[in-house]
Write a protein that holds these residues in place. Structure first.
Motif, PDB file in Angstrom:
ATOM      1  N   TYR A  13      11.720  -0.542  -3.993  1.00 15.71           N
ATOM      2  CA  TYR A  13      12.324   0.355  -2.996  1.00 15.71           C
ATOM      3  C   TYR A  13      11.314   1.105  -2.123  1.00 15.71           C
ATOM      4  N   TYR A  14      10.037   1.090  -2.489  1.00 16.90           N
ATOM      5  CA  TYR A  14       9.047   1.840  -1.688  1.00 16.90           C
ATOM      6  C   TYR A  14       8.438   1.016  -0.554  1.00 16.90           C
ATOM      7  N   VAL A  15       8.752  -0.285  -0.476  1.00 15.31           N
ATOM      8  CA  VAL A  15       8.150  -1.071   0.611  1.00 15.31           C
ATOM      9  C   VAL A  15       8.897  -0.799   1.920  1.00 15.31           C
ATOM     10  N   GLY A  22       5.221  -5.529  -3.725  1.00 12.64           N
ATOM     11  CA  GLY A  22       4.983  -4.306  -4.471  1.00 12.64           C
ATOM     12  C   GLY A  22       3.490  -4.218  -4.719  1.00 12.64           C
ATOM     13  N   VAL A  23       3.103  -3.489  -5.768  1.00 12.35           N
ATOM     14  CA  VAL A  23       1.672  -3.318  -6.066  1.00 12.35           C
ATOM     15  C   VAL A  23       1.264  -4.197  -7.256  1.00 12.35           C
ATOM     16  N   SER A  24      -0.055  -4.282  -7.482  1.00 14.26           N
ATOM     17  CA  SER A  24      -0.605  -5.270  -8.432  1.00 14.26           C
ATOM     18  C   SER A  24       0.046  -5.268  -9.806  1.00 14.26           C
ATOM     19  N   ASP A  55      -2.667  -1.878  -4.579  1.00 13.13           N
ATOM     20  CA  ASP A  55      -2.857  -1.526  -5.994  1.00 13.13           C
ATOM     21  C   ASP A  55      -2.395  -0.082  -6.193  1.00 13.13           C
ATOM     22  N   CYS A  56      -2.008   0.241  -7.414  1.00  8.05           N
ATOM     23  CA  CYS A  56      -1.554   1.598  -7.723  1.00  8.05           C
ATOM     24  C   CYS A  56      -2.709   2.336  -8.396  1.00  8.05           C
ATOM     25  N   PRO A  57      -3.250   3.395  -7.774  1.00  5.19           N
ATOM     26  CA  PRO A  57      -4.389   4.083  -8.398  1.00  5.19           C
ATOM     27  C   PRO A  57      -4.066   4.583  -9.805  1.00  5.19           C
ATOM     28  N   MET A  58      -2.829   5.044 -10.023  1.00  4.29           N
ATOM     29  CA  MET A  58      -2.485   5.577 -11.346  1.00  4.29           C
ATOM     30  C   MET A  58      -2.586   4.512 -12.448  1.00  4.29           C
ATOM     31  N   ALA A  59      -2.374   3.252 -12.078  1.00  4.41           N
ATOM     32  CA  ALA A  59      -2.396   2.171 -13.071  1.00  4.41           C
ATOM     33  C   ALA A  59      -3.730   2.097 -13.818  1.00  4.41           C
ATOM     34  N   ILE A 114       4.845   1.325 -17.287  1.00  2.48           N
ATOM     35  CA  ILE A 114       4.597  -0.007 -16.720  1.00  2.48           C
ATOM     36  C   ILE A 114       3.617   0.051 -15.531  1.00  2.48           C
ATOM     37  N   ASN A 115       3.491   1.240 -14.925  1.00  2.00           N
ATOM     38  CA  ASN A 115       2.529   1.443 -13.835  1.00  2.00           C
ATOM     39  C   ASN A 115       1.126   1.527 -14.440  1.00  2.00           C
ATOM     40  N   SER A 116       0.630   0.398 -14.938  1.00  2.00           N
ATOM     41  CA  SER A 116      -0.659   0.376 -15.630  1.00  2.00           C
ATOM     42  C   SER A 116      -1.236  -1.030 -15.524  1.00  2.00           C
ATOM     43  N   PHE A 131      -2.047  10.517 -12.927  1.00  2.00           N
ATOM     44  CA  PHE A 131      -0.987  11.038 -12.043  1.00  2.00           C
ATOM     45  C   PHE A 131      -0.790  10.104 -10.850  1.00  2.00           C
ATOM     46  N   CYS A 132       0.388  10.176 -10.267  1.00  3.38           N
ATOM     47  CA  CYS A 132       0.667   9.451  -9.016  1.00  3.38           C
ATOM     48  C   CYS A 132       0.439  10.435  -7.881  1.00  3.38           C
ATOM     49  N   HIS A 133      -0.500  10.121  -7.006  1.00  2.00           N
ATOM     50  CA  HIS A 133      -0.817  11.080  -5.937  1.00  2.00           C
ATOM     51  C   HIS A 133       0.363  11.295  -4.992  1.00  2.00           C
ATOM     52  N   VAL A 134       1.206  10.280  -4.852  1.00  2.00           N
ATOM     53  CA  VAL A 134       2.344  10.390  -3.915  1.00  2.00           C
ATOM     54  C   VAL A 134       3.353  11.429  -4.442  1.00  2.00           C
ATOM     55  N   HIS A 135       3.581  11.426  -5.731  1.00  2.00           N
ATOM     56  CA  HIS A 135       4.577  12.339  -6.307  1.00  2.00           C
ATOM     57  C   HIS A 135       3.985  13.681  -6.721  1.00  2.00           C
ATOM     58  N   PRO A 195      10.654  11.625 -11.751  1.00  2.00           N
ATOM     59  CA  PRO A 195       9.905  12.352 -12.802  1.00  2.00           C
ATOM     60  C   PRO A 195       8.387  12.204 -12.747  1.00  2.00           C
ATOM     61  N   GLU A 196       7.849  11.502 -11.756  1.00  2.00           N
ATOM     62  CA  GLU A 196       6.393  11.499 -11.584  1.00  2.00           C
ATOM     63  C   GLU A 196       5.934  12.776 -10.881  1.00  2.00           C
ATOM     64  N   CYS A 197       6.889  13.622 -10.453  1.00  2.00           N
ATOM     65  CA  CYS A 197       6.517  14.900  -9.814  1.00  2.00           C
ATOM     66  C   CYS A 197       6.198  15.934 -10.883  1.00  2.00           C
ATOM     67  N   ILE A 253       4.481   9.130   1.255  1.00  2.00           N
ATOM     68  CA  ILE A 253       4.344   7.688   1.476  1.00  2.00           C
ATOM     69  C   ILE A 253       3.284   7.110   0.538  1.00  2.00           C
ATOM     70  N   CYS A 254       3.608   5.990  -0.080  1.00  2.00           N
ATOM     71  CA  CYS A 254       2.623   5.282  -0.906  1.00  2.00           C
ATOM     72  C   CYS A 254       1.924   4.267   0.005  1.00  2.00           C
ATOM     73  N   PRO A 255       0.655   4.526   0.360  1.00  2.00           N
ATOM     74  CA  PRO A 255      -0.021   3.641   1.324  1.00  2.00           C
ATOM     75  C   PRO A 255      -0.144   2.212   0.817  1.00  2.00           C
ATOM     76  N   ASN A 256      -0.208   2.032  -0.485  1.00  2.00           N
ATOM     77  CA  ASN A 256      -0.342   0.678  -1.023  1.00  2.00           C
ATOM     78  C   ASN A 256       0.945  -0.118  -0.885  1.00  2.00           C
ATOM     79  N   MET A 257       2.074   0.521  -1.184  1.00  3.27           N
ATOM     80  CA  MET A 257       3.360  -0.177  -1.012  1.00  3.27           C
ATOM     81  C   MET A 257       3.564  -0.568   0.458  1.00  3.27           C
ATOM     82  N   LYS A 258       3.081   0.296   1.357  1.00  2.00           N
ATOM     83  CA  LYS A 258       3.313   0.053   2.789  1.00  2.00           C
ATOM     84  C   LYS A 258       2.395  -1.038   3.360  1.00  2.00           C
TER      85      LYS A 258
HETATM   86 FE1  SF4 Z   1       1.465   4.056  -7.813  1.00  2.00          FE
HETATM   87 FE2  SF4 Z   1       2.610   6.286  -7.015  1.00  2.00          FE
HETATM   88 FE3  SF4 Z   1       2.384   4.267  -5.299  1.00  2.00          FE
HETATM   89 FE4  SF4 Z   1       4.103   4.106  -7.366  1.00  2.00          FE
HETATM   90  S1  SF4 Z   1       4.202   5.523  -5.641  1.00  2.00           S
HETATM   91  S2  SF4 Z   1       2.661   2.541  -6.683  1.00  2.00           S
HETATM   92  S3  SF4 Z   1       2.989   5.241  -8.933  1.00  2.00           S
HETATM   93  S4  SF4 Z   1       0.697   5.430  -6.218  1.00  2.00           S
END
Ligand code: SF4
Ligand code: 13P
Length: 302
Positions: A23-25, A58-60, A83-87, A111-113, A169-173, A197-199, A257-262
């Motif tokens: 849903y974030y793309v 999506g991300v890696s 890629d998701c930095p939090m992973a 799963i974000n790992s 942490f997820c920087h976006v949330h 809940p990542e906030c 905005i998640c720059p990686n998803m975009k």
């Molecule tokens: Fe990772 Fe956050 Fe982007 Fe999801 S929204 S992919 S947790 S950086």
């Protein structure tokens, strides 16, 4: 845009491919995808599709999970740098150190790992099944990696367990600020506040509803309110508006905005399908070990 969409449709038929998207793309990517959903839904879909090729928008970690669960299929990532930095925000040495301190411990891995972290974990969770899974685990002690905010939220819901947290942490949330949310609630006093809940906990405390992306979409669709302030990546607004054209949605932050998803675009989808590039590769050893916590999640979440 029509040309590129037609090209993707042709390639999909020619190569027997299916497109999965989070849903974030971008809106236009969600529009052409065969399956759009949250991380849990997409991991289940990845085990069931009978196409030869899965294109994962999506991300890696999502593409990797799809490949681990479905090793015989070709999995393509439209942008291999998404890629998701939090992973990456946990480490194996720390997992082993915590394991050595407790006899009765489950390493619970969001799963974000990376697949490396999954290999050293007992079970995976997503934001939509973490509570149910942690409640069902026989172990009393839970080392929750990598996301501290999700871990603290689940801990608050399952007080009978002893949680050990990790500082990912997820920087976006986690950048969603309390004062921004309060300003939104003042500006829209009739609106309900829904949040992922990542906030941070201080932000979650203001919420009318907390859930995964799919749960947030379901909540705003079923609830009688006409206005919602949404505390997650802005990509979910597309589906919320599609399903509820008469309701109003405001993003809780000016930019979330998640720059990686975009990074995923229609052009990149067409390119990777045409040339079969950016194939996800996971070694046999990784696949064998990382599939255990993923399959344990699919089983325990039933
Ligand atoms: Fe990772 Fe956050 Fe982007 Fe999801 S929204 S992919 S947790 S950086
Ligand atoms: P869900 O899809 O489980 O809500 O996860 C949100 C997320 O951050 C995905 O990257």
């Amino acid at each position: 845009m029509r040309e590129i969409i037609e090209r993707i449709e042709e390639l999909k038929k020619e190569k027997n491919a299916v497109i999965l998207a989070h849903y974030y793309v971008r809106d236009e990517v969600q529009e052409i995808a065969d399956y759009v959903g949250d991380s849990f839904y997409l991991s289940k879909v990845a085990t069931k599709v009978d196409a030869d090729i899965i294109v994962f928008c999506g991300v890696s970690f999502m593409g990797e999970s799809a490949k681990i669960l479905n090793p015989d299929k070709m999995v393509l990532m439209p942008d291999s740098t998404a890629d998701c930095p939090m992973a990456h925000m946990a480490d194996v040495d720390k997992i082993e150190a915590v394991r050595s301190q407790y006899d009765d411990l489950a390493v619970v891995c969001y799963i974000n790992s990376t697949s490396e972290l999954k290999m050293h974990s007992d079970i995976c969770v997503t934001s939509s099944n973490a509570m149910k899974i942690v409640e069902r685990l026989p172990q009393k002690n839970i080392f929750f990696i990598p996301d501290e905010n999700l871990g603290r939220y689940i801990a608050s819901k399952v007080p009978e367990k002893n949680f050990i947290f990790n500082d990912g942490f997820c920087h976006v949330h986690s950048e969603l600020r309390l004062d921004e949310v309060k300003r939104g609630l003042e500006a829209h006093p009739e609106a309900k506040f829904v949040v992922h809940p990542e906030c941070k906990m201080e932000v979650l405390e203001l919420a009318d509803f907390i859930g995964s992306t799919a749960e947030l979409i379901d909540f705003v669709t079923e609830d009688d309110s006409k206005e919602f302030i949404v505390g997650t990546e802005m990509g979910v607004l597309y589906e919320m508006k599609q399903k509820n054209p008469n309701k109003k949605f405001y993003s809780a932050a000016a930019v979330q905005i998640c720059p990686n998803m975009k990074k995923i675009s229609l052009e990149k989808i067409a390119d990777c399908l045409a040339n079969e590039t950016n194939q996800v590769e996971v070694s046999a050893e990784k696949r064998e070990q990382a599939s255990k916590p993923l399959n344990a999640m699919l089983e325990l979440a039933k």
